[in-house]
Design an enzyme around this catalytic site. Structure first.
Site, PDB file in Angstrom:
ATOM      1  N   LYS B  76      11.603 -25.128  28.238  1.00 37.42           N
ATOM      2  CA  LYS B  76      11.864 -26.284  27.381  1.00 37.42           C
ATOM      3  C   LYS B  76      11.844 -27.528  28.260  1.00 37.42           C
ATOM      4  O   LYS B  76      12.334 -27.490  29.403  1.00 37.42           O
ATOM      5  CB  LYS B  76      13.236 -26.102  26.709  1.00 37.42           C
ATOM      6  CG  LYS B  76      13.590 -27.191  25.681  1.00 37.42           C
ATOM      7  CD  LYS B  76      14.916 -26.884  24.982  1.00 37.42           C
ATOM      8  CE  LYS B  76      15.274 -27.943  23.949  1.00 37.42           C
ATOM      9  NZ  LYS B  76      16.539 -27.651  23.230  1.00 37.42           N
ATOM     10  N   SER B 151      16.762 -27.854  18.197  1.00 37.29           N
ATOM     11  CA  SER B 151      15.825 -28.693  18.909  1.00 37.29           C
ATOM     12  C   SER B 151      14.799 -27.928  19.740  1.00 37.29           C
ATOM     13  O   SER B 151      13.813 -28.508  20.171  1.00 37.29           O
ATOM     14  CB  SER B 151      16.591 -29.627  19.842  1.00 37.29           C
ATOM     15  OG  SER B 151      17.256 -28.866  20.847  1.00 37.29           O
ATOM     16  N   SER B 175      20.611 -25.066  18.618  1.00 31.39           N
ATOM     17  CA  SER B 175      19.224 -25.361  18.980  1.00 31.39           C
ATOM     18  C   SER B 175      18.438 -24.197  19.552  1.00 31.39           C
ATOM     19  O   SER B 175      17.230 -24.309  19.744  1.00 31.39           O
ATOM     20  CB  SER B 175      19.178 -26.519  19.983  1.00 31.39           C
ATOM     21  OG  SER B 175      19.415 -27.737  19.331  1.00 31.39           O
TER      22      SER B 175
END
Lengths: 482, 484
Positions: B76, B151, B175
């Site tokens: 990420k 997210s 998330s």
């Protein structure tokens, strides 16, 4: 007294840790800009603080030094404000749970009495960097070397009544932190900085509105600034004005103070506990371990100077107030085996030279040991007191230790009777009128007349004649003429 | 190769079925060819990946290596990567290349894992749909008209589209788990303090925790074993031995005590989602677990408390992005105030600005007690709910998200509706507990997830339960329709 002054101090003291409070960067002063700022100090994304345990230990030691309560549990908070030299956009500090709770610092007033100034608390925090406004066309430079240097902020109660007390308090604090070795106390490098809160009132009235003057970095500036601000406030009130709560700046070089921001312009710092740092918990064992490693405090040193070295209360107080000075003195006294003479020299010549050179004792060009060596030569009559001052000058100028200066300049005191007799004979021969006068003076008053011969004799010996020996020879020769 | 799990890839690498370089080139080719459909990568690092793969092949040839050696993964874009742009999904950091690795990036590199690139995400991890990214929304491989969740939407989409066998992700309020639910994956948020936060760009420091997104519980166990470590650079990281999470996957579930909170089956829950979740819980019962209804009475306060605490922390955490030292700086600032205002206004997206403002407000003089302090009190109550519950249960089970993936734009103009996406996941972050989402069926041909919440440091137990479930179900093996 018509007006009463109420003063409280906030004192920032840089702690003498090798590395910063939340990172491993060096705290050494004077490096090239931004060479002592790592990713944490630059507030790069994803970096995290870790508390420097040594900063914590030094803060606890300070607390013990002022007889304060030590918080068993304390935590850091974020004080939010934007400024280019505050890289995270917040300062990590303590608000609700400072490491050092209430304590006190006792000062000696001019009349010899003692006054206790209460300490509200002292907390740990990080220093900001520096904005540099010169040398950048139309812009400012940022130096983050200082960012993250550990500080303790010591907050006094408003127990101080005038500038003399404020200075005595500040000096006492300086003595405590330098004696404990928790700070170098070097004000020229910003290691100790004072914020002064001042208000005035009529005796018995409620506290007046206060102003805060920030970042004073010498005792002298603080003293002058307080005098100026007290006068300003009294003038203003007496002329029908009102004191505005504000933050002020004082320029010590120009002696001019100005308002920086009013209370209305003050930031809302939005403090909240720093989630990157866990609360720090300590126990009695930790506190006692710190206590057991504490160097001698000024008060203990003073007591020892009186009881062991036989100094007067005044001398002991003066010499113990600054840790570097106290060590300097102790070295000199030990080398000279004479505490009283060493005290006189440190408080006399050394202090005068420091003042005229505007340097601190840690920057003195000679050591206590060197001074002791000079005193030894006075005591063994190698040189007179007067010549000793010349030797001291030379030593101060870096010309070597006492013996090499005496040797190099041929300043050795002449005690050799033969040589002195020749000089005395020469002077007496050239001063027949004075000799006659001496002979004709009543016996009880003759002693006073001796002084007249001393000047020319010392001159003839280039100041190297041992005064006591000259005195003996002179007396003998004159009495032969009676 | 791209349909294999990490466990299978590790096997293949060791049996020389394929080399790490072949595997890496295969994934890079897939990313190149397919990611325009999903927008899951922000940065692809082929050269570095191939170099890492070649190094891994050499290591593998020399004998015993960590299980992840030679396995490609992707990070990420919230995790700092030395020498590789790390944007956090924001214009603010579009030009930011960190000179250091996040600890977890370092851990995977040390194990010999190959990094394919950096994955898309909601800006500064603020969002539940991946619609707030500066680099554009990520599309759900199951239905490209739908969001992948957020997210960690890029992480979830990449793994769901088989563009990477596993990805790192982070979870502040759901998330990892919510995108896992929406993309049919296994997503684990570990106990707060289990994984180092060093080098993970902070959103809300007391809630943020990194974790893996994988296709199976077994892969999750493998990924966590490498990700987790004690790190003296993170003061909130706990010094706890990292167990071999794969060692206990085979344990029996006989006697496992499951608690099902009645508050997690409230009116906002899609009834079909509820039914899949209840079916899944029944499967655990069949395996010998006992199930009882429990109450977590402060559940309804989790979202409001979270939306005070997280913004408050983010308002301070994001202050460092000021245009002074790195990142975006506005053109020709007139003065310092202008530099701050325009740099931040021009480079932060709407949602980020909204949360900074909310947070600053909650902390401001006169409101602190009513908002921030109150929220912290609520947080303690929520934690206490769980502490009490875990006195006589082992695992809490319920839905991860209220419904399957929704369409783009469905909630993006309604912050409160978007915030309610995390209603079942947020309490776990507030309490600091580990949570795991695993696929438990489809609704409207889109996956839904079962959430397992355990006591502190009970990741092994959660992974064991999930693995046992996956041994008797195949929801985790179902792939998004377009995957070849």
């Amino acid at each position: 007294m018509e007006w009463e002054t109420v003063i409280g101090l906030e004192v920032h003291v840089q702690l003498a840790t090798k590395t910063k409070i939340f990172s491993g960067s060096s705290t050494a002063f004077g490096a090239e800009p931004n060479t002592q700022a790592c990713a944490i100090d630059l507030a790069m994304p994803g970096t995290l603080p870790v508390v420097n345990a040594e900063a914590y230990r030094l803060a606890v030691m300070f607390g013990l030094g002022i007889d304060a309560e030590i918080a068993k549990r304390s935590f850091f908070e974020r004080k939010n404000y934007f400024y280019p030299d505050v890289p995270k956009g917040y300062q990590t500090t303590q608000l609700d749970s400072p490491i050092v709770g209430p304590g006190h610092v006792d000062i000696t007033l001019d009349d010899g009495s003692t006054k206790s100034i209460r300490i509200h608390h002292a907390h740990l925090e990080e220093d900001a960097g520096k904005s540099v406004h010169e040398g950048f066309y139309d812009m400012s430079g940022i130096d983050l070397n200082r960012a993250g240097t550990p500080l303790i902020e010591i907050v006094s109660e408003p127990d101080i009544s005038n500038s003399e007390e404020a200075v005595a308090f500040a000096k006492k604090l300086h003595g405590i932190v330098t004696s404990l070795g928790i700070s170098d106390g070097d004000m020229s490098q910003g290691s100790m900085r004072f914020d002064v809160n001042i208000s005035v009132r009529k005796p018995g009235d409620e506290l007046g509105t206060r102003t805060e003057t920030k970042n004073l970095n010498s005792f002298k500036f603080m003293e002058d600034c307080i005098a100026l601000e007290v006068e300003r406030q009294i003038d203003l009130i007496e002329n029908g004005g009102k004191i505005k709560q504000e933050t002020r700046l004082y320029n010590g070089d120009t002696g001019v103070a100005r308002s920086m921001r009013s209370k209305e312009e003050a930031n809302d710092y939005r403090y909240f506990p720093c989630p990157d740092l866990l609360p720090v918990e300590i126990d009695d064992e930790y506190i006692e371990a710190v206590r057991s490693t504490m160097p001698e405090l000024p008060s203990a040193r003073k007591a020892r100077f009186i009881s062991e070295l036989g100094l007067s209360d005044y001398d002991a107080e003066t010499l113990s107030s600054d840790a570097v000075q106290a060590s300097f003195f102790e070295q000199a006294a030990a080398t000279a085996s004479d505490a009283k003479l060493a005290a006189n020299w440190v408080m006399g010549e050394v202090s005068a030279h420091l003042n005229s050179d505007e340097i601190s004792i840690s920057e003195a060009p000679i050591t206590g040991e060197l001074l002791g060596g000079l005193i030894v030569r006075i005591k063994d009559n190698t040189i007179s007191n007067k010549i000793a001052k010349d030797v001291f000058e030379a030593m101060w100028a870096g010309e070597g230790d006492a013996d090499s200066v005496i040797e190099a300049k041929g300043l050795k005191q002449v005690s050799d009777t033969g040589a002195l007799e020749a000089i005395v004979d020469e002077v007496l021969a050239a001063s027949e009128a004075m000799v006659e006068e001496y002979i004709n003076t009543e016996e009880s008053k003759r002693k006073k007349k001796l002084g007249g011969f001393m000047g020319p004799i010392m001159k003839a010996s280039k100041g190297q004649a041992n005064p006591r020996a000259v005195n003996e020879i002179l007396l003998k020769k004159l009495n032969e003429r009676l | 190769m791209h349909n294999k799990t990490i466990a299978e890839l590790a096997q293949g690498l060791r049996s020389k079925e394929f080399s790490s370089e072949e595997l890496t080139r295969h994934y890079l080719e897939r990313i190149e060819r397919l990611d325009s459909n999903y927008n899951s990568f922000i940065t692809i690092t082929p050269e570095q990946a191939i170099a890492q793969a070649q190094a891994a092949d050499q290591r593998l040839a020399s004998g015993n290596q960590p299980i992840l050696c030679g396995v490609p993964i992707a990070h990420k874009d919230i995790f700092c990567t030395d020498g590789i742009r790390t944007s956090c999904g924001s214009k603010m950091l579009d030009n930011f290349t960190p000179p250091y690795n996040a600890t977890i990036v370092e851990n995977y590199a040390a194990a010999g894992a190959v990094t394919l690139g950096k994955l898309n995400m909601d800006e500064f991890a603020m969002g539940s749909s991946n619609e707030t990214s500066y680099y554009g929304p990520v599309k759900n491989p199951w239905d490209t008209n739908c969001v992948p969740g957020g997210s960690s939407g890029g992480s979830a989409a990449a793994v769901a589209a088989h563009l990477a066998p596993a990805a790192t992700a982070s979870d502040t309020g759901g998330s990892i788990r919510q995108p896992a639910s929406l993309c049919g994956l296994t997503g684990l948020k570990p106990t707060y303090g289990r994984v180092s936060r060093w080098g993970m760009i902070a959103f809300a420091s007391s809630l943020d925790q990194a974790g893996p997104l994988t296709r199976t519980a077994e892969d999750s166990a493998i990924m966590l074993g490498t990700m987790a470590s004690f790190d003296s650079k993170d003061s909130t990281c706990l010094d706890q031995t990292v167990p071999d999470y794969t060692a206990t996957l085979g344990d029996s579930l006989q006697g496992l005590r499951i608690g099902v909170p009645k508050e997690y089956f409230s009116e906002g829950l899609n009834p079909e989602t509820a039914s899949r979740v209840q079916d899944a819980i029944k499967e655990f019962e069949r395996q010998g677990a006992t199930v009882k209804e429990i109450s977590l009475p402060h559940t309804h306060l989790a979202v409001p408390a979270y939306y005070v605490i997280a913004p408050a922390e983010c308002s301070a955490n994001l202050s460092r992005f000021d245009g002074v030292r790195y990142g975006y700086r506005c053109e020709n600032p007139a003065d310092l105030a202008d530099l701050y205002k325009r740099s931040r206004s021009e480079a932060f997206g709407e949602e980020v600005q909204r949360r900074i403002l909310v947070g600053a407000y909650a902390l401001s003089a006169g409101y602190y007690d009513a908002y921030y302090r109150k929220a912290q009190q609520v947080r303690r109550l929520i934690k206490q709910d769980f502490v009490d519950a875990f006195n006589d249960i082992d695992v809490v089970m319920g839905p991860t998200a209220t419904s399957p993936a929704f369409e783009f734009g469905a909630k993006s103009n309604d912050p409160v509706a978007m915030y309610l996406e995390d209603i079942y996941t947020i309490a776990t972050n507030l309490a600091g507990l580990p949570g795991l989402s695993i696929p438990c069926g489809l609704v409207d041909n889109k996956p839904v997830g079962l959430q397992l919440i355990g006591n502190y440091f009970s990741e092994a137990k959660l992974l064991n339960a999930a693995h046992q479930y996956q041994l008797v179900t195949d929801y985790h093996q179902q792939s998004a329709p377009a995957i070849d």
